[in-house]
Scaffold this motif. Structure first.
Motif, PDB file in Angstrom:
ATOM      1  N   UNK A 188      27.914  33.086  38.298  1.00  0.00           N
ATOM      2  CA  UNK A 188      29.202  33.220  37.620  1.00  0.00           C
ATOM      3  C   UNK A 188      30.103  34.273  38.274  1.00  0.00           C
ATOM      4  N   UNK A 189      29.552  35.123  39.141  1.00  0.00           N
ATOM      5  CA  UNK A 189      30.425  36.100  39.811  1.00  0.00           C
ATOM      6  C   UNK A 189      31.444  35.395  40.694  1.00  0.00           C
ATOM      7  N   UNK A 190      31.197  34.133  41.036  1.00  0.00           N
ATOM      8  CA  UNK A 190      32.161  33.373  41.837  1.00  0.00           C
ATOM      9  C   UNK A 190      33.421  33.043  41.051  1.00  0.00           C
ATOM     10  N   UNK A 191      33.395  33.257  39.745  1.00  0.00           N
ATOM     11  CA  UNK A 191      34.587  33.023  38.930  1.00  0.00           C
ATOM     12  C   UNK A 191      35.599  34.158  39.054  1.00  0.00           C
ATOM     13  N   UNK A 192      35.193  35.263  39.682  1.00  0.00           N
ATOM     14  CA  UNK A 192      36.096  36.395  39.892  1.00  0.00           C
ATOM     15  C   UNK A 192      36.021  36.801  41.358  1.00  0.00           C
ATOM     16  N   UNK A 193      36.923  36.268  42.145  1.00  0.00           N
ATOM     17  CA  UNK A 193      36.931  36.521  43.588  1.00  0.00           C
ATOM     18  C   UNK A 193      37.854  37.701  43.881  1.00  0.00           C
ATOM     19  N   UNK A 194      37.333  38.690  44.601  1.00  0.00           N
ATOM     20  CA  UNK A 194      38.097  39.913  44.872  1.00  0.00           C
ATOM     21  C   UNK A 194      38.978  39.815  46.110  1.00  0.00           C
TER      22      UNK A 194
END
Length: 430
Positions: free
Chosen positions: A411-417
Motif C-alpha cells: 500500500x505504500x505505492x499509493x503515496x509516491x514521493x
C-alpha cells in the motif's frame, strides 16, 4: 504541388504522434541515489543503488560511489525505495466516475478533453509514467498525447486506442436512448469488412492499439454483461487488420464464450476476464494472451455508484460479476496465466490507480509479482520493453520513489514521493 502540400501536412501531423515523445528537455546528466531499488527483472532488491541518466535515458545502474560524470546533477532520495515508473494497461483518462449515467449529458463534448488534462497530471503524479488509454471519444487521447509530447501539459506517456470498436447495440455502442435520439457512433461496425475499415480509420487518426468489445459490460445500460457480441469470424478479421498494421489488440470481455473466442482469434490482451475458466486459462497460456483484470474498482462502483448516477441496471451487473472476477483472478494466477496491471481508471477516480496493488496481493499475488505486473510485464505487453518497465541501461529515465518497503506493505505505492519521466523531475521529494 498539391501532392507536396499533402505530404508536408501529413508529416506535420505525424510528428507529435511519435511514440513516447519527450515532453520537456531533460538535463544532460543526472545521478539518482536512494536506500533501495527494486529490480523487477531479477525480482530482487538492491541496496544503496545509483542510477545515472543521460539525455533522458538510463546510462548505468550501479551502487553509490561508482564513477559518474563530475558535472552531473545529483538527486539523493535518502531512505526511500526506487522503482521503475509504473504502467497501467487500462485507463480512461477522459472519464470522471462522479459524472455517470445521464449526468454526462449536461456537459459539452470538449469538456471531456479538459477532464483528461486534469486526470493525466493526477495519473503521472501518482507514479504512473506510462498508460494505455483504451477508449475515448473525439480522439481525445491522441490530443492528450500530442499536448504532453509538445510540453503543453503534464502527463504520462500514452498509448492511445481512440474509440473502442463494437457491434450495434453492444457495450461500445450508445444504448441508453430511445430510437428518436441519434448519437454519433463512429466505431460501431458489423461484419468483417466494416470492422476492417474502422480499424484502418482509427489507425489513420492516431490509434496505436485497437480495443474492441467482445462481450457485454457493466456500465452499458441494456446488454447482458457476459453475452458475446462479435462472432469468431468478426474477431479474426479485426485482429488480422490490426496486426497487419503492427498494432496490438485489447478485448473487453467478461463472459467465457467471448473470452475464449477472442483468444482463439489472436487477441493480445483480455480486459476484465471476469468469467474465464480453466479452459480459458489453458487457451491463454497456449496463445500467450495476457489478462488485465480490474479487481479494485468493484469496491468503488458499489460504494459510490448510486451517488454518482450509475444506472441501476449497471449496479446489478456489478454485483453479479465483481466477486466472481476476483475469484477468477486468483484462479488464473494459480494456473500460471500472465497477468498485467489494468485498473480501469476512469471507472473510479484516475490517480488512485495504485489502490489495485493491495487487491492483487489479497487475491493471490506476492507484492513483487504485483509490481512486476505494472512494470516489466506491462512493458512487454506494450511492445516497449526496451523503453519502459524496468530500471535498466538504455530504457527511459522513468523512476519513482516511495517511503517504506512496498514488498512488505504494497500500500505504500499509493503515496509516491518522487516521480521522474524521461530524466525530468515531475514530482520532487523535497
Amino acid at each position: 504541388m498539391r501532392r507536396f502540400a499533402a505530404c508536408t501536412l501529413g508529416l506535420a501531423l505525424a510528428a507529435p504522434l511519435s511514440v513516447f515523445a519527450q515532453s520537456a528537455p531533460a538535463p544532460q546528466t543526472l545521478v539518482v541515489t536512494a536506500a533501495h531499488l527494486i529490480d523487477v527483472l531479477k525480482g530482487t532488491v538492491v541496496d544503496d543503488p545509483q542510477v545515472v541518466i543521460t539525455e533522458g535515458r538510463i546510462a548505468s545502474v550501479g551502487l553509490k560511489g561508482d564513477a559518474a560524470p563530475a558535472d552531473a546533477k545529483r538527486i539523493d532520495l535518502g531512505n526511500r525505495t526506487l522503482l521503475p515508473g509504473l504502467i497501467d494497461l487500462h485507463v480512461h483518462l477522459t472519464s470522471d466516475p462522479t459524472i455517470s449515467g445521464y449526468r454526462g449529458l449536461e456537459f459539452t463534448d470538449n469538456f471531456w478533453t479538459i477532464v483528461g488534462v486534469a486526470n493525466a497530471k493526477k495519473t503521472l503524479q501518482a507514479g504512473f509514467t506510462t498508460v494505455r488509454n483504451v477508449g475515448s471519444a473525439n480522439y481525445d487521447d491522441v490530443a492528450l498525447k500530442q499536448a504532453i509530447g509538445a510540453g503543453y501539459i503534464s502527463g504520462p506517456r500514452i498509448v492511445p486506442a481512440t474509440y473502442a470498436i463494437g457491434a450495434t447495440g453492444g457495450h461500445c455502442d450508445t444504448t441508453e436512448f430511445p430510437p428518436s435520439v441519434s448519437a454519433p457512433s463512429p466505431a460501431v461496425a458489423n461484419g468483417p469488412e466494416e470492422i476492417r475499415k474502422v480499424v484502418r480509420t482509427l489507425r489513420k487518426y492516431g490509434a496505436e492499439v485497437i480495443k474492441f468489445c467482445g462481450t457485454g459490460g457493466v456500465l452499458s445500460k441494456t446488454d447482458s454483461v457476459g453475452a458475446q457480441q462479435y462472432s469468431l469470424e468478426e474477431m479474426q478479421a479485426l485482429v488480422e487488420a490490426a496486426h497487419m498494421l503492427d498494432m496490438k489488440v485489447a478485448v473487453h470481455a467478461h463472459g467465457k464464450a467471448g473470452i475464449d473466442a477472442a483468444i482463439r482469434a489472436g487477441a493480445d490482451t483480455i480486459e476484465h476476464a471476469s468469467l474465464a475458466d480453466a479452459e480459458s486459462f489453458k487457451l491463454a497460456k497456449q496463445h500467450g494472451t495476457v489478462f488485465d483484470m480490474d479487481i479494485y474498482n468493484d469496491d468503488y462502483i458499489l460504494a459510490e455508484g448510486a451517488r454518482n448516477g450509475v444506472f441501476a441496471e449497471s449496479l446489478e451487473k456489478e454485483r453479479q460479476v465483481g466477486l466472481k472476477q476476483r475469484q477468477t483472478f486468483q484462479a488464473a494466477h494459480a494456473a500460471g496465466v500472465t497477468l498485467g496491471f489494468g485498473s480501469d481508471g476512469g471507472v473510479y477516480p484516475n490517480g488512485d490507480n495504485a489502490r489495485q496493488f493491495a487487491k492483487m496481493v489479497e487475491w493471490g499475488m506476492r507484492p513483487m509479482e504485483a509490481i512486476q505486473a505494472a512494470t516489466v510485464t506491462a512493458g512487454k505487453v506494450l511492445g516497449k520493453e526496451h523503453d519502459v518497465g524496468a530500471i535498466e541501461a538504455g530504457r527511459y529515465g522513468d523512476l519513482i520513489a516511495v517511503s517504506g518497503d512496498p514488498l512488505a506493505d504494497v500500500t505504500v505505492l499509493q503515496t509516491v514521493d518522487f516521480v521522474m519521466k524521461g530524466g525530468v523531475v515531475e514530482k520532487s521529494a523535497d
